[in-house]
Design a protein around this motif. Structure first.
Motif, PDB file in Angstrom:
ATOM      1  N   LEU A   4       0.825  -1.201   0.000  1.00  0.00           N
ATOM      2  CA  LEU A   4       0.000   0.000   0.000  1.00  0.00           C
ATOM      3  C   LEU A   4       0.864   1.257   0.000  1.00  0.00           C
ATOM      4  CD1 LEU A   4      -2.728  -1.079   2.586  1.00  0.00           C
ATOM      5  CD2 LEU A   4      -3.103  -0.616   0.163  1.00  0.00           C
ATOM      6  N   PHE A   5       1.962   1.203   0.733  1.00  0.00           N
ATOM      7  CA  PHE A   5       2.837   2.373   0.830  1.00  0.00           C
ATOM      8  C   PHE A   5       3.503   2.686  -0.500  1.00  0.00           C
ATOM      9  CE2 PHE A   5       7.152   4.032   1.833  1.00  0.00           C
ATOM     10  CZ  PHE A   5       6.764   5.288   2.287  1.00  0.00           C
ATOM     11  N   VAL A   6       4.117   1.702  -1.144  1.00  0.00           N
ATOM     12  CA  VAL A   6       4.866   1.987  -2.368  1.00  0.00           C
ATOM     13  C   VAL A   6       3.941   2.324  -3.531  1.00  0.00           C
ATOM     14  CG1 VAL A   6       6.749   0.487  -1.643  1.00  0.00           C
ATOM     15  CG2 VAL A   6       5.000  -0.412  -3.166  1.00  0.00           C
ATOM     16  N   SER A   7       2.680   1.909  -3.463  1.00  0.00           N
ATOM     17  CA  SER A   7       1.764   2.223  -4.557  1.00  0.00           C
ATOM     18  C   SER A   7       1.551   3.726  -4.694  1.00  0.00           C
ATOM     19  CB  SER A   7       0.414   1.532  -4.345  1.00  0.00           C
ATOM     20  OG  SER A   7      -0.275   2.081  -3.239  1.00  0.00           O
ATOM     21  N   ALA A   8       1.793   4.477  -3.610  1.00  0.00           N
ATOM     22  CA  ALA A   8       1.637   5.927  -3.667  1.00  0.00           C
ATOM     23  C   ALA A   8       2.732   6.590  -4.489  1.00  0.00           C
ATOM     24  CB  ALA A   8       1.627   6.500  -2.249  1.00  0.00           C
ATOM     25  N   PHE A   9       3.823   5.874  -4.749  1.00  0.00           N
ATOM     26  CA  PHE A   9       4.962   6.479  -5.447  1.00  0.00           C
ATOM     27  C   PHE A   9       5.140   5.939  -6.866  1.00  0.00           C
ATOM     28  CE2 PHE A   9       5.838   6.431  -0.903  1.00  0.00           C
ATOM     29  CZ  PHE A   9       6.084   7.777  -0.658  1.00  0.00           C
ATOM     30  N   ALA A  10       4.309   5.005  -7.278  1.00  0.00           N
ATOM     31  CA  ALA A  10       4.426   4.426  -8.622  1.00  0.00           C
ATOM     32  C   ALA A  10       3.398   5.057  -9.542  1.00  0.00           C
ATOM     33  CB  ALA A  10       4.231   2.918  -8.572  1.00  0.00           C
ATOM     34  N   ALA A  11       3.789   5.270 -10.795  1.00  0.00           N
ATOM     35  CA  ALA A  11       2.893   5.854 -11.788  1.00  0.00           C
ATOM     36  C   ALA A  11       2.279   4.799 -12.692  1.00  0.00           C
ATOM     37  CB  ALA A  11       3.648   6.890 -12.629  1.00  0.00           C
ATOM     38  N   SER A  12       2.762   3.573 -12.624  1.00  0.00           N
ATOM     39  CA  SER A  12       2.238   2.498 -13.464  1.00  0.00           C
ATOM     40  C   SER A  12       2.463   1.176 -12.743  1.00  0.00           C
ATOM     41  CB  SER A  12       2.934   2.475 -14.826  1.00  0.00           C
ATOM     42  OG  SER A  12       4.306   2.128 -14.690  1.00  0.00           O
ATOM     43  N   GLU A  13       1.773   0.146 -13.215  1.00  0.00           N
ATOM     44  CA  GLU A  13       1.950  -1.176 -12.614  1.00  0.00           C
ATOM     45  C   GLU A  13       3.383  -1.668 -12.799  1.00  0.00           C
ATOM     46  OE1 GLU A  13      -0.994  -3.934 -13.897  1.00  0.00           O
ATOM     47  OE2 GLU A  13      -2.665  -2.620 -13.426  1.00  0.00           O
ATOM     48  N   PHE A  14       3.999  -1.295 -13.925  1.00  0.00           N
ATOM     49  CA  PHE A  14       5.389  -1.697 -14.151  1.00  0.00           C
ATOM     50  C   PHE A  14       6.300  -1.077 -13.098  1.00  0.00           C
ATOM     51  CE2 PHE A  14       9.515  -0.926 -16.327  1.00  0.00           C
ATOM     52  CZ  PHE A  14       9.905  -2.248 -16.452  1.00  0.00           C
ATOM     53  N   GLN A  15       6.054   0.197 -12.761  1.00  0.00           N
ATOM     54  CA  GLN A  15       6.857   0.836 -11.720  1.00  0.00           C
ATOM     55  C   GLN A  15       6.616   0.188 -10.365  1.00  0.00           C
ATOM     56  OE1 GLN A  15       6.512   5.078 -11.548  1.00  0.00           O
ATOM     57  NE2 GLN A  15       7.365   5.393 -13.588  1.00  0.00           N
ATOM     58  N   ALA A  16       5.380  -0.218 -10.096  1.00  0.00           N
ATOM     59  CA  ALA A  16       5.084  -0.893  -8.827  1.00  0.00           C
ATOM     60  C   ALA A  16       5.899  -2.171  -8.698  1.00  0.00           C
ATOM     61  CB  ALA A  16       3.592  -1.193  -8.739  1.00  0.00           C
ATOM     62  N   VAL A  17       6.002  -2.925  -9.796  1.00  0.00           N
ATOM     63  CA  VAL A  17       6.804  -4.146  -9.781  1.00  0.00           C
ATOM     64  C   VAL A  17       8.275  -3.811  -9.574  1.00  0.00           C
ATOM     65  CG1 VAL A  17       7.532  -6.142 -11.139  1.00  0.00           C
ATOM     66  CG2 VAL A  17       5.141  -5.418 -11.179  1.00  0.00           C
ATOM     67  N   GLN A  18       8.708  -2.680 -10.133  1.00  0.00           N
ATOM     68  CA  GLN A  18      10.113  -2.291  -9.995  1.00  0.00           C
ATOM     69  C   GLN A  18      10.493  -1.985  -8.550  1.00  0.00           C
ATOM     70  OE1 GLN A  18      10.092   0.905 -12.987  1.00  0.00           O
ATOM     71  NE2 GLN A  18      11.656  -0.233 -14.119  1.00  0.00           N
ATOM     72  N   PHE A  19       9.512  -1.646  -7.733  1.00  0.00           N
ATOM     73  CA  PHE A  19       9.814  -1.392  -6.328  1.00  0.00           C
ATOM     74  C   PHE A  19      10.209  -2.665  -5.590  1.00  0.00           C
ATOM     75  CE2 PHE A  19       7.631   2.740  -6.678  1.00  0.00           C
ATOM     76  CZ  PHE A  19       8.494   3.510  -5.918  1.00  0.00           C
ATOM     77  N   MET A  20       9.847  -3.804  -6.144  1.00  0.00           N
ATOM     78  CA  MET A  20      10.130  -5.058  -5.453  1.00  0.00           C
ATOM     79  C   MET A  20      11.634  -5.283  -5.256  1.00  0.00           C
ATOM     80  SD  MET A  20       8.577  -8.806  -6.214  1.00  0.00           S
ATOM     81  CE  MET A  20       8.958 -10.192  -5.149  1.00  0.00           C
ATOM     82  N   PRO A  21      12.465  -5.114  -6.300  1.00  0.00           N
ATOM     83  CA  PRO A  21      13.910  -5.260  -6.059  1.00  0.00           C
ATOM     84  C   PRO A  21      14.449  -4.226  -5.079  1.00  0.00           C
ATOM     85  CG  PRO A  21      13.424  -5.374  -8.406  1.00  0.00           C
ATOM     86  CD  PRO A  21      12.167  -4.914  -7.738  1.00  0.00           C
ATOM     87  N   ALA A  22      13.839  -3.040  -5.048  1.00  0.00           N
ATOM     88  CA  ALA A  22      14.343  -1.987  -4.172  1.00  0.00           C
ATOM     89  C   ALA A  22      13.914  -2.174  -2.723  1.00  0.00           C
ATOM     90  CB  ALA A  22      13.858  -0.621  -4.679  1.00  0.00           C
ATOM     91  N   VAL A  23      12.713  -2.701  -2.511  1.00  0.00           N
ATOM     92  CA  VAL A  23      12.167  -2.793  -1.155  1.00  0.00           C
ATOM     93  C   VAL A  23      12.328  -4.179  -0.557  1.00  0.00           C
ATOM     94  CG1 VAL A  23      10.045  -2.585   0.214  1.00  0.00           C
ATOM     95  CG2 VAL A  23      10.508  -0.949  -1.627  1.00  0.00           C
ATOM     96  N   ILE A  24      12.121  -5.222  -1.360  1.00  0.00           N
ATOM     97  CA  ILE A  24      12.077  -6.587  -0.843  1.00  0.00           C
ATOM     98  C   ILE A  24      13.421  -7.294  -0.917  1.00  0.00           C
ATOM     99  CG2 ILE A  24      11.018  -8.862  -1.114  1.00  0.00           C
ATOM    100  CD1 ILE A  24       9.163  -6.777   0.046  1.00  0.00           C
ATOM    101  N   PHE A  25      14.098  -7.210  -2.058  1.00  0.00           N
ATOM    102  CA  PHE A  25      15.320  -7.995  -2.249  1.00  0.00           C
ATOM    103  C   PHE A  25      16.424  -7.660  -1.249  1.00  0.00           C
ATOM    104  CE2 PHE A  25      14.518  -9.189  -6.984  1.00  0.00           C
ATOM    105  CZ  PHE A  25      13.428  -9.943  -6.563  1.00  0.00           C
ATOM    106  N   PRO A  26      16.702  -6.366  -0.950  1.00  0.00           N
ATOM    107  CA  PRO A  26      17.734  -6.095   0.068  1.00  0.00           C
ATOM    108  C   PRO A  26      17.387  -6.713   1.415  1.00  0.00           C
ATOM    109  CG  PRO A  26      17.257  -4.114  -1.197  1.00  0.00           C
ATOM    110  CD  PRO A  26      16.220  -5.117  -1.581  1.00  0.00           C
ATOM    111  N   GLN A  27      16.112  -6.666   1.791  1.00  0.00           N
ATOM    112  CA  GLN A  27      15.708  -7.287   3.054  1.00  0.00           C
ATOM    113  C   GLN A  27      15.890  -8.798   3.010  1.00  0.00           C
ATOM    114  OE1 GLN A  27      12.313  -5.651   5.306  1.00  0.00           O
ATOM    115  NE2 GLN A  27      11.701  -4.667   3.387  1.00  0.00           N
ATOM    116  N   LEU A  28      15.603  -9.389   1.843  1.00  0.00           N
ATOM    117  CA  LEU A  28      15.752 -10.831   1.692  1.00  0.00           C
ATOM    118  C   LEU A  28      17.202 -11.252   1.870  1.00  0.00           C
ATOM    119  CD1 LEU A  28      14.198 -13.427   1.001  1.00  0.00           C
ATOM    120  CD2 LEU A  28      14.706 -12.993  -1.405  1.00  0.00           C
ATOM    121  N   LEU A  29      18.126 -10.457   1.342  1.00  0.00           N
ATOM    122  CA  LEU A  29      19.542 -10.788   1.438  1.00  0.00           C
ATOM    123  C   LEU A  29      20.098 -10.558   2.834  1.00  0.00           C
ATOM    124  CD1 LEU A  29      20.820  -9.240  -1.924  1.00  0.00           C
ATOM    125  CD2 LEU A  29      20.527 -11.666  -1.395  1.00  0.00           C
ATOM    126  N   LEU A  30      19.528  -9.598   3.564  1.00  0.00           N
ATOM    127  CA  LEU A  30      20.099  -9.200   4.854  1.00  0.00           C
ATOM    128  C   LEU A  30      19.322  -9.707   6.052  1.00  0.00           C
ATOM    129  CD1 LEU A  30      20.977  -5.455   4.033  1.00  0.00           C
ATOM    130  CD2 LEU A  30      22.506  -7.433   4.000  1.00  0.00           C
TER     131      LEU A  30
END
Length: 245
Positions: free
Chosen positions: A149-175
């Protein structure tokens, strides 16, 4: 916030999702399928599945809820639905809370299915209570909902919403400590991991895996995950824009 408007928003979201079987399948079935696949990847090493299965029981729901929630919410914005809703006497808090309730209801079902499958069908061996495992899985799914819900406020398209996944989820997954203990990481990375909510989601699962009763560390981890979810929802309400991107 108004309780009636919040509940009405949640009911509307659930009615819409009822006509979107792909999203429902992604939320409810994908975590179960991933756990099933993981079980048979480690078919010859049940101990390995036991050691990482509990952690992934929390991570898989978090990721799927993040993905579906961010895209579904953004679809409301880009279709103009959000703009029309906010033109009505509906506060941003009502809107965010309504979405959180709707997706939280699905998160409960998702967590019950995934936890039941892991424990009773796949033989995940945990020392602690199944109810505690379910609690952490649910908190993780709710955290994923809040982040989506939070990142959807900063995306202009569904493609951008998906792009947030590497930025928000992947670093947490690695750490988060899934691949190596956090205290074995470089000091800078360990410090970063200490402020990421997924780290405490994994720690909470590991507490249930290793201890037969509730520990102080488990309570701390659960409170932090829940607190992060509430904080992110509040930030989502504060940053929600009243115009369609």
């Amino acid at each position: 916030m108004n309780v009636h408007r919040t509940l009405a928003t949640a009911a509307r979201v659930l009615r819409q999702l009822r006509h979107d079987p792909r999203s429902i399948a992604l939320m409810l079935l994908v975590p179960c399928v991933m756990l099933l696949l993981l079980r048979y990847v480690f078919d010859g090493s049940p101990a390995t599945f036991d050691s990482i299965g509990a952690s992934l029981l929390g991570i898989f729901p978090l990721i799927t809820m993040f993905l579906v929630t961010s895209i579904a919410t953004l679809r409301e914005r880009t279709s103009g639905t959000l703009e029309r809703l906010l033109a009505m006497p509906l506060g941003k808090g009502d809107l965010i809370a309504g979405y959180a309730l709707a997706f939280g209801f699905l998160a409960v079902i998702q967590s019950v299915l995934a936890t039941g499958l892991a424990l009773w069908a796949l033989g995940l061996d945990v020392t602690g209570s199944a109810w505690l495992l379910l609690l952490v899985a649910l908190l993780d799914a709710l955290l994923g909902t809040a982040l989506g819900l939070f990142v959807s406020a900063f995306a202009a398209s569904e493609f951008q919403a998906v792009q947030f996944m590497p930025a928000v989820i992947f670093p947490q997954l690695l750490l988060c400590g899934l691949f190596t203990p956090r205290d074995k990481m470089a000091p800078v990375l360990e410090s970063i991991s200490n402020v990421l909510p997924m780290s405490y989601a994994v720690d909470g699962m590991n507490e249930v895996l290793r201890h037969p009763s509730v520990t102080g560390d488990f309570v701390r981890d659960a409170v932090i995950v829940a607190g992060c979810a509430v904080l992110v929802l509040a930030l989502g309400a504060a940053t929600l824009r009243r115009r369609t991107a």
